[in-house]
Motif scaffolding. Structure first.
Motif, PDB file in Angstrom:
ATOM      1  N   ARG A   1       0.858  -1.189   0.000  1.00 28.39           N
ATOM      2  CA  ARG A   1       0.000   0.000   0.000  1.00 28.39           C
ATOM      3  C   ARG A   1       0.891   1.234   0.000  1.00 28.39           C
ATOM      4  O   ARG A   1       2.031   1.175   0.456  1.00 28.39           O
ATOM      5  N   PRO A   2       0.361   2.361  -0.480  1.00 36.26           N
ATOM      6  CA  PRO A   2       1.177   3.587  -0.469  1.00 36.26           C
ATOM      7  C   PRO A   2       1.657   3.926   0.941  1.00 36.26           C
ATOM      8  O   PRO A   2       0.918   3.795   1.909  1.00 36.26           O
TER       9      PRO A   2
ATOM     10  N   VAL B   1      11.817  -1.541   2.142  1.00 32.90           N
ATOM     11  CA  VAL B   1      11.201  -1.001   0.933  1.00 32.90           C
ATOM     12  C   VAL B   1       9.941  -0.245   1.318  1.00 32.90           C
ATOM     13  O   VAL B   1       9.060  -0.804   1.977  1.00 32.90           O
ATOM     14  N   ARG B   2       9.882   1.035   0.928  1.00 29.48           N
ATOM     15  CA  ARG B   2       8.690   1.846   1.176  1.00 29.48           C
ATOM     16  C   ARG B   2       8.096   2.253  -0.169  1.00 29.48           C
ATOM     17  O   ARG B   2       8.762   2.865  -0.996  1.00 29.48           O
ATOM     18  N   ALA B   3       6.836   1.898  -0.370  1.00 34.09           N
ATOM     19  CA  ALA B   3       6.131   2.247  -1.602  1.00 34.09           C
ATOM     20  C   ALA B   3       5.499   3.626  -1.462  1.00 34.09           C
ATOM     21  O   ALA B   3       5.077   4.016  -0.383  1.00 34.09           O
ATOM     22  N   PHE B   4       5.445   4.367  -2.571  1.00 31.89           N
ATOM     23  CA  PHE B   4       4.702   5.622  -2.601  1.00 31.89           C
ATOM     24  C   PHE B   4       4.018   5.735  -3.966  1.00 31.89           C
ATOM     25  O   PHE B   4       4.524   5.235  -4.962  1.00 31.89           O
ATOM     26  N   ASP B   5       2.852   6.359  -3.964  1.00 35.67           N
ATOM     27  CA  ASP B   5       2.085   6.465  -5.196  1.00 35.67           C
ATOM     28  C   ASP B   5       2.674   7.536  -6.121  1.00 35.67           C
ATOM     29  O   ASP B   5       3.233   8.521  -5.668  1.00 35.67           O
TER      30      ASP B   5
ATOM     31  N   ASP C   1      -0.088   6.364 -16.413  1.00 37.87           N
ATOM     32  CA  ASP C   1      -1.260   5.728 -17.022  1.00 37.87           C
ATOM     33  C   ASP C   1      -1.223   4.213 -16.790  1.00 37.87           C
ATOM     34  O   ASP C   1      -1.091   3.418 -17.714  1.00 37.87           O
ATOM     35  N   ALA C   2      -1.336   3.840 -15.544  1.00 32.80           N
ATOM     36  CA  ALA C   2      -1.302   2.443 -15.132  1.00 32.80           C
ATOM     37  C   ALA C   2      -2.297   2.258 -13.997  1.00 32.80           C
ATOM     38  O   ALA C   2      -2.815   3.223 -13.439  1.00 32.80           O
ATOM     39  N   ALA C   3      -2.560   0.999 -13.649  1.00 35.82           N
ATOM     40  CA  ALA C   3      -3.598   0.677 -12.660  1.00 35.82           C
ATOM     41  C   ALA C   3      -3.350   1.321 -11.295  1.00 35.82           C
ATOM     42  O   ALA C   3      -4.250   1.920 -10.722  1.00 35.82           O
ATOM     43  N   GLU C   4      -2.182   1.176 -10.770  1.00 38.19           N
ATOM     44  CA  GLU C   4      -1.848   1.712  -9.442  1.00 38.19           C
ATOM     45  C   GLU C   4      -0.320   1.778  -9.321  1.00 38.19           C
ATOM     46  O   GLU C   4       0.296   0.981  -8.622  1.00 38.19           O
ATOM     47  N   PRO C   5       0.301   2.710 -10.021  1.00 36.75           N
ATOM     48  CA  PRO C   5       1.771   2.753 -10.074  1.00 36.75           C
ATOM     49  C   PRO C   5       2.401   3.244  -8.772  1.00 36.75           C
ATOM     50  O   PRO C   5       1.825   4.053  -8.059  1.00 36.75           O
ATOM     51  N   PHE C   6       3.588   2.731  -8.508  1.00 33.29           N
ATOM     52  CA  PHE C   6       4.350   3.081  -7.322  1.00 33.29           C
ATOM     53  C   PHE C   6       5.761   3.513  -7.701  1.00 33.29           C
ATOM     54  O   PHE C   6       6.296   3.116  -8.731  1.00 33.29           O
TER      55      PHE C   6
END
Length: 150
Positions: A94-95, A106-110, A114-119
């Motif tokens: 999750r973001p 690893v830390r994800a961020f939004d 033009d993609a489904a849910e890019p990070f």
């Protein structure tokens, strides 16, 4: 810490951060066979793979990495678009969520693309500090100055 650039183009993107003890794949746009051949890293050293979005030049081989017993990490939207969201080795992020992938944080961020849910990702390891990885994004709305990125 070593950075291996396996491929970086519209034909496929794949990078590996290799520490003394482990290795992390960033993007699955090149096959595992190509990645292993170009790095020479023992398969047992790999702790995971992170993917930014579902486009083929970034994720075409995501299922092959999972099949090779390498856990893959991405957003729910990316995993679903790649049709591996139900796979045993697929892990949803999750973001702003941080996870340990071996000895990497690893830390994800939004990001906007033009993609489904890019990070994008902030990847931290004692051997390299904090590294920001973002690609194919219109802009990043966050300010990371306080994180002291390398």
């Amino acid at each position: 810490m070593k950075l291996h650039v396996i491929s970086s183009s519209s034909a496929g993107n794949c990078y590996v951060l290799e520490s003394e003890a482990s290795a992390l794949v960033i993007e699955c746009g090149a096959s595992p066979e190509t990645m292993f051949a170009r790095t020479g890293i023992d398969a047992r050293k790999f702790v995971g793979a992170v993917v930014t979005h579902e486009h083929g030049d970034h994720a075409a081989h995501i299922g092959k990495y999972a099949d090779r017993a390498i856990d893959v990490y991405a957003s729910q939207g990316t995993l679903a678009a790649c049709r591996i969201d139900k796979a045993h080795r697929a892990h949803t992020l999750r973001p702003m969520q941080s996870v340990m992938v071996g000895d990497f944080v690893v830390r994800a961020f939004d990001v906007k693309h033009d993609a489904a849910e890019p990070f994008g990702y902030i990847i931290e390891h004692e051997e390299c500090g904090k590294v920001l990885f973002a690609t194919d994004t219109h802009f990043i709305r966050y300010n990371f100055k306080s994180l002291r990125l390398n």
